[in-house]
Design an enzyme around this catalytic site. Sequence first.
Site, PDB file in Angstrom:
ATOM      1  N   HIS A  71      -3.920  -4.841  -0.343  1.00 51.86           N
ATOM      2  CA  HIS A  71      -3.528  -5.418   0.951  1.00 51.86           C
ATOM      3  C   HIS A  71      -3.621  -6.934   0.858  1.00 51.86           C
ATOM      4  CE1 HIS A  71      -3.172  -1.819   3.499  1.00 51.86           C
ATOM      5  NE2 HIS A  71      -4.065  -1.315   2.678  1.00 51.86           N
ATOM      6  N   CYS A  84       0.838  -1.203   0.000  1.00 52.75           N
ATOM      7  CA  CYS A  84       0.000   0.000   0.000  1.00 52.75           C
ATOM      8  C   CYS A  84       0.877   1.258   0.000  1.00 52.75           C
ATOM      9  CB  CYS A  84      -1.001  -0.046   1.151  1.00 52.75           C
ATOM     10  SG  CYS A  84      -2.328   1.175   0.980  1.00 52.75           S
ATOM     11  N   GLU A 112      -2.676  -9.088   2.922  1.00 47.17           N
ATOM     12  CA  GLU A 112      -3.010  -9.634   4.238  1.00 47.17           C
ATOM     13  C   GLU A 112      -4.509  -9.573   4.529  1.00 47.17           C
ATOM     14  OE1 GLU A 112      -2.563  -5.238   5.122  1.00 47.17           O
ATOM     15  OE2 GLU A 112      -1.739  -6.660   3.677  1.00 47.17           O
TER      16      GLU A 112
END
Length: 193
Positions: A175, A77, A177
């Site tokens: 993202h 990001c 994750e």
Amino acid sequence: MNLIIINYGVGNIKSIQFAFQRLGVEAKLSSNWEEIQQADRVIFPGVGEANYAMQQLQKTGLDKLIPSLQQPVLGICLGMQLMCTYSEEGNTDCLGIFDAEVKKFSNALKVPQIAWNQIFDLKSAICKDIKEKDYMYLVHSYYVPINKHTIATTNYGIDYTSALQKHNFYGVQFHPEKSGKVGEQLLKNFLAL
């Protein structure tokens, strides 16, 4: 696997640590130069405003260390955006790893883009076993235009870069994750580089 997440006070650290735990890898937070240089893999996270984030890096000299790293480095990001030369956000000079500038989305678009969006034109080993037009989770108001380092693209009003690569440096606008199985695959691929 010695995995370090660069800790400079800006970043969504816990969710990244949990994502790697699910892959059986403990990611350690560090701002220590020696620890970062000796890591097998380095994660460069970032959430927030570019100018403030660069100031935090400059306070500890990490702005000099990061571009010199030799092992695989993944910017996430804002981390990816800070690896570029310049950001319109706060008129900020960045790390200069990728020869690209960060631009603000047009006022005609709703910003920030907070959405699951598709990635396509996948061009790197970090995208292995990820399908064209798979979805990743994005939250951002600034973007990197398509350039010679682009290895994945997303469309939000325009086509823009959703992933970059230059030598051992990788960056993703999304993202991983928070992107379910597809994001997990990308993190696995990063560990396998």
